[in-house]
Motif scaffolding. Structure first.
Motif, PDB file in Angstrom:
ATOM      1  N   LEU A   3      70.235  17.346 108.625  1.00 18.04           N
ATOM      2  CA  LEU A   3      70.577  15.995 108.169  1.00 18.04           C
ATOM      3  C   LEU A   3      72.058  15.901 107.802  1.00 18.04           C
ATOM      4  CD1 LEU A   3      67.664  14.656 105.903  1.00 18.04           C
ATOM      5  CD2 LEU A   3      68.508  13.688 108.034  1.00 18.04           C
ATOM      6  N   ALA A   4      72.548  16.902 107.081  1.00 20.89           N
ATOM      7  CA  ALA A   4      73.964  16.912 106.696  1.00 20.89           C
ATOM      8  C   ALA A   4      74.859  16.937 107.932  1.00 20.89           C
ATOM      9  CB  ALA A   4      74.247  18.113 105.797  1.00 20.89           C
ATOM     10  N   TRP A   5      74.469  17.743 108.910  1.00 21.15           N
ATOM     11  CA  TRP A   5      75.214  17.828 110.168  1.00 21.15           C
ATOM     12  C   TRP A   5      75.283  16.447 110.828  1.00 21.15           C
ATOM     13  CZ3 TRP A   5      74.493  22.476 113.984  1.00 21.15           C
ATOM     14  CH2 TRP A   5      75.279  22.292 115.113  1.00 21.15           C
ATOM     15  N   MET A   6      74.129  15.816 110.994  1.00 24.91           N
ATOM     16  CA  MET A   6      74.071  14.532 111.703  1.00 24.91           C
ATOM     17  C   MET A   6      74.815  13.429 110.959  1.00 24.91           C
ATOM     18  SD  MET A   6      70.166  14.443 113.181  1.00 24.91           S
ATOM     19  CE  MET A   6      70.510  12.864 113.991  1.00 24.91           C
ATOM     20  N   PHE A   7      74.620  13.356 109.646  1.00 20.30           N
ATOM     21  CA  PHE A   7      75.260  12.277 108.897  1.00 20.30           C
ATOM     22  C   PHE A   7      76.774  12.489 108.796  1.00 20.30           C
ATOM     23  CE2 PHE A   7      70.980  11.166 107.756  1.00 20.30           C
ATOM     24  CZ  PHE A   7      71.038   9.796 107.588  1.00 20.30           C
ATOM     25  N   ALA A   8      77.219  13.734 108.825  1.00 17.76           N
ATOM     26  CA  ALA A   8      78.665  13.987 108.851  1.00 17.76           C
ATOM     27  C   ALA A   8      79.271  13.445 110.137  1.00 17.76           C
ATOM     28  CB  ALA A   8      78.932  15.486 108.721  1.00 17.76           C
ATOM     29  N   TRP A   9      78.588  13.664 111.239  1.00 18.44           N
ATOM     30  CA  TRP A   9      79.099  13.147 112.519  1.00 18.44           C
ATOM     31  C   TRP A   9      78.948  11.639 112.605  1.00 18.44           C
ATOM     32  CZ3 TRP A   9      77.459  16.988 116.997  1.00 18.44           C
ATOM     33  CH2 TRP A   9      78.242  18.143 116.899  1.00 18.44           C
ATOM     34  N   TRP A  10      77.868  11.099 112.067  1.00 18.74           N
ATOM     35  CA  TRP A  10      77.676   9.649 112.093  1.00 18.74           C
ATOM     36  C   TRP A  10      78.752   8.926 111.283  1.00 18.74           C
ATOM     37  CZ3 TRP A  10      71.645   9.623 111.567  1.00 18.74           C
ATOM     38  CH2 TRP A  10      71.087   9.364 112.831  1.00 18.74           C
ATOM     39  N   MET A  11      79.047   9.452 110.085  1.00 21.97           N
ATOM     40  CA  MET A  11      79.982   8.766 109.188  1.00 21.97           C
ATOM     41  C   MET A  11      81.425   8.904 109.652  1.00 21.97           C
ATOM     42  SD  MET A  11      78.280   9.577 105.456  1.00 21.97           S
ATOM     43  CE  MET A  11      79.445   8.499 104.616  1.00 21.97           C
ATOM     44  N   THR A  12      81.780  10.069 110.212  1.00 23.21           N
ATOM     45  CA  THR A  12      83.163  10.283 110.663  1.00 23.21           C
ATOM     46  C   THR A  12      83.377   9.829 112.105  1.00 23.21           C
ATOM     47  OG1 THR A  12      82.689  12.554 111.395  1.00 23.21           O
ATOM     48  CG2 THR A  12      83.407  12.242 109.104  1.00 23.21           C
ATOM     49  N   GLU A  13      82.285   9.635 112.857  1.00 22.21           N
ATOM     50  CA  GLU A  13      82.346   9.289 114.273  1.00 22.21           C
ATOM     51  C   GLU A  13      83.192  10.294 115.046  1.00 22.21           C
ATOM     52  OE1 GLU A  13      83.508   5.258 114.870  1.00 22.21           O
ATOM     53  OE2 GLU A  13      81.792   4.432 113.787  1.00 22.21           O
ATOM     54  N   ALA A  14      83.124  11.568 114.610  1.00 22.72           N
ATOM     55  CA  ALA A  14      83.829  12.625 115.327  1.00 22.72           C
ATOM     56  C   ALA A  14      83.248  12.799 116.724  1.00 22.72           C
ATOM     57  CB  ALA A  14      83.732  13.937 114.545  1.00 22.72           C
ATOM     58  N   VAL A  15      81.956  12.603 116.842  1.00 20.81           N
ATOM     59  CA  VAL A  15      81.251  12.620 118.115  1.00 20.81           C
ATOM     60  C   VAL A  15      80.661  11.224 118.302  1.00 20.81           C
ATOM     61  CG1 VAL A  15      79.325  13.661 119.392  1.00 20.81           C
ATOM     62  CG2 VAL A  15      80.756  15.077 117.921  1.00 20.81           C
ATOM     63  N   PRO A  16      80.672  10.670 119.496  1.00 15.34           N
ATOM     64  CA  PRO A  16      80.113   9.326 119.687  1.00 15.34           C
ATOM     65  C   PRO A  16      78.700   9.211 119.110  1.00 15.34           C
ATOM     66  CG  PRO A  16      81.215  10.047 121.688  1.00 15.34           C
ATOM     67  CD  PRO A  16      81.234  11.220 120.756  1.00 15.34           C
ATOM     68  N   MET A  17      78.426   8.071 118.491  1.00 17.13           N
ATOM     69  CA  MET A  17      77.148   7.873 117.816  1.00 17.13           C
ATOM     70  C   MET A  17      75.945   8.129 118.716  1.00 17.13           C
ATOM     71  SD  MET A  17      75.545   4.460 116.070  1.00 17.13           S
ATOM     72  CE  MET A  17      74.957   3.933 117.675  1.00 17.13           C
ATOM     73  N   PRO A  18      75.939   7.662 119.982  1.00 18.45           N
ATOM     74  CA  PRO A  18      74.767   7.945 120.818  1.00 18.45           C
ATOM     75  C   PRO A  18      74.528   9.440 121.039  1.00 18.45           C
ATOM     76  CG  PRO A  18      76.106   6.199 121.782  1.00 18.45           C
ATOM     77  CD  PRO A  18      76.903   6.797 120.669  1.00 18.45           C
ATOM     78  N   ILE A  19      75.612  10.212 121.142  1.00 15.54           N
ATOM     79  CA  ILE A  19      75.458  11.658 121.325  1.00 15.54           C
ATOM     80  C   ILE A  19      74.911  12.298 120.060  1.00 15.54           C
ATOM     81  CG2 ILE A  19      76.653  13.785 121.930  1.00 15.54           C
ATOM     82  CD1 ILE A  19      76.436  11.687 124.177  1.00 15.54           C
ATOM     83  N   THR A  20      75.431  11.885 118.904  1.00 16.17           N
ATOM     84  CA  THR A  20      74.888  12.382 117.641  1.00 16.17           C
ATOM     85  C   THR A  20      73.410  12.034 117.516  1.00 16.17           C
ATOM     86  OG1 THR A  20      77.053  12.071 116.596  1.00 16.17           O
ATOM     87  CG2 THR A  20      75.170  12.341 115.135  1.00 16.17           C
ATOM     88  N   SER A  21      73.029  10.862 117.999  1.00 17.55           N
ATOM     89  CA  SER A  21      71.633  10.442 117.922  1.00 17.55           C
ATOM     90  C   SER A  21      70.721  11.330 118.768  1.00 17.55           C
ATOM     91  CB  SER A  21      71.498   8.986 118.376  1.00 17.55           C
ATOM     92  OG  SER A  21      72.236   8.125 117.538  1.00 17.55           O
TER      93      SER A  21
END
Length: 540
Positions: A76-94
């Motif tokens: 969860l921490a991994w995913m929300f870090a990427w979601w909030m920073t948009e370091a990786v495109p949101m669809p890929i994080t999803s």
């Protein structure tokens, strides 16, 4: 030609990569190359797995599950870090649960993949295809202009015109995603505002009305989306989690949600219009605007669209039939809907995809053999939202099966002592605060499984907490980054953060107050929250 064969770029037999070509010798990293590696974006990319690793190594839960709940928290921490920073495109994080959950022992690959395609996702797919048809044939623009002409008034009545624009946006948002509604309606609204003076010479009264129109569109889209399941992904996430956690319980159908969501949205909409009128429609606005804006301008723009074509009429007919099917699949226990003819096997997604399929069969009568829709027109499908919904359902399953919900519910154990009437406002305030700093879909995905576990501990009906949590997550009115709809309005240049805060605070307070009154009253009747739910064993 220097011994190199050339192939035309449009040749279908041409290789994807050249067979021959100049070979560039690799060069050693320069100082600029090193700087390109150590960028802020790359640091954010590393932040996700780093947080996950720290949690998996340092956090200890006494869950008896072999560290599964700890691993779930790390993911969860991994995913929300990427979601909030948009370091990786949101669809890929999803899509990361598709490999992270199996690798961390949270769920099997097939179980995770199943979350990305169910009846709720089918409902979204079908409704998005219909929304694309509405946009393609400019039906939304025709509808907006007609309603605005009705509300314009003569002489010009700014509060009435504002009501027409906001009401049109809210109505459109009821039947398609609120972000799509905001994107579609904002050009209509700004097209009206383009007739007004701009720049330093713009009168204050005109400037305030421009702010009111833009804020009315973005907030009207958010409020209208609350009233139906198709209006926002949050409602769909809630329904999907309810179905996942309590498969034997009475499902939340389109009509069930509408009977609660529409009165709620209607009352909040009245507050929205009143707040905008009080703050931005000052005395003298009519005189200041009438020189630039009247019914003749709107009628001229409507005349440019011409009469309704056969294709427009057929798209409207298909959309109307779909709405009827949604509303009548399940009516009441004493009056079963058409879904009973199929022994409950058909869902709202069944009707949505079926009616969307008709668009690829019915001719548009513009060109021989051409249908209302083709796949090229569907290339604009918002797969990012579909993948985000799938990720939300996968996370909900993972939080439940890993035992993390039990651990996180202890953080909100103070709700167990709250009286019945205080549950809805307490949960709504928590969700409304979180949603300002992350997306409303992410807030719902994170909070809902925890609320279900708390309801289990409190021996309360889960929907008594789930519904306020989901609706509270939609009260993201203060910051541009809270939701894409806010960004759509912010980029017009007519509003700034100060305007959003001044308008958003009273609107958020009004929304929480209305929800606090309706949930224990109307909600108890619609969702039957006063009746015992016998399926808590599903989550224990």
């Amino acid at each position: 030609m220097n011994g190199v064969d050339t192939v035309h770029a449009d040749d279908p037999k041409a290789p994807l990569l050249p067979l021959h070509g100049p070979i560039h010798e690799s060069q050693s990293f320069s100082s600029s190359g090193i700087r390109s590696v150590f960028t802020l974006n790359n640091l954010f990319i590393l932040l996700g797995p780093l947080l996950c690793g720290v949690i998996c190594v340092c956090v200890k839960f006494e869950d008896g599950g072999g560290g599964t709940s700890r691993n779930m928290l790390g993911v969860l921490a991994w995913m929300f870090a990427w979601w909030m920073t948009e370091a990786v495109p949101m669809p890929i994080t999803s899509m990361t649960p598709l490999f992270l959950f199996p690798l961390f022992g949270i769920s099997a690959a097939d179980d995770v993949a199943h979350a990305y395609m169910d009846d709720v996702i089918a409902l979204v797919l079908g409704s998005f295809i219909l929304a694309l048809a509405v946009e393609h044939y400019n039906i939304h623009r025709r509808l907006a202009l007609n309603i605005t002409i009705v509300f314009c008034g003569e002489p010009l009545n700014p509060p009435l015109l504002l009501l027409g624009i906001c009401a049109t946006t809210a109505f459109v948002s009821m039947w398609m995603h609120n972000v799509a509604a905001a994107v579609m309606m904002m050009p209509v609204a700004t097209g009206i505002l383009q007739r007004l003076p701009t720049g330093p010479a713009q009168p204050v009264l005109v400037s305030k009305f421009c702010k009111a129109v833009v804020l009315g569109v973005i907030y009207g889209a958010a409020v209208g989306g609350m009233s139906t399941l198709t209006g926002t992904g949050v409602n769909l996430i809630l329904v999907g989690m309810w179905k996942s956690y309590f498969p034997e319980a009475r499902p939340i159908s389109f009509s069930t949600w509408f009977f609660f969501g529409f009165p709620l949205a209607l009352i909040v909409f009245v507050f929205l219009w009143a707040i905008l009128c009080l703050l931005y429609c000052r005395k003298g606005s009519s005189r200041a605007l009438s020189a630039y804006l009247d019914k003749s301008h709107l009628r001229r723009e409507l005349d440019l669209l011409g009469p309704m074509s056969f294709a427009e009429k057929m798209v409207l007919a298909v959309f109307s039939i779909l709405i009827v099917l949604w509303m009548t699949r399940e009516i009441t226990d004493d009056t079963p809907g058409w879904g009973s003819l199929f022994n409950g096997r058909a869902g709202d997604g069944t009707a949505s995809v079926m009616m969307a399929t008709l668009l690829f069969i019915i001719p548009n009568k513009k060109q021989a053999g051409e249908k209302l829709m083709d796949w090229n027109k569907c290339k604009k499908l918002p797969w990012n939202i579909i993948l985000l919904l799938g990720a939300g359902f996968a996370i909900a399953d993972g939080v439940r099966t890993s035992g993390l919900a039990d651990v996180l519910s202890e953080l909100l154990d103070f709700l167990e002592k709250a009286p019945y009437w205080a549950i809805a406002p307490a949960v709504a305030i928590i969700s409304a605060a979180i949603t300002e700093f992350t997306s409303n879909n992410s807030t719902t995905t994170l909070v809902t499984p925890i609320l279900i576990q708390i309801a289990n501990t409190m021996h309360r009906h889960p929907l008594l907490l789930m519904v306020p949590g989901a609706i509270g997550a939609q009260f993201s009115f203060l910051l541009p980054t809270s939701t894409p709809s806010n960004i759509v309005g912010f980029t017009t240049g007519h509003i700034d953060i100060k305007d959003m805060i001044i308008t958003g605070i009273p609107l958020k307070v009004a929304g929480i107050a209305v929800l606090s009154v309706l949930m224990p009253t109307l909600g108890a009747y619609v969702f039957r929250t006063n009746e015992p739910l016998l399926n808590f064993s599903r989550i224990s």
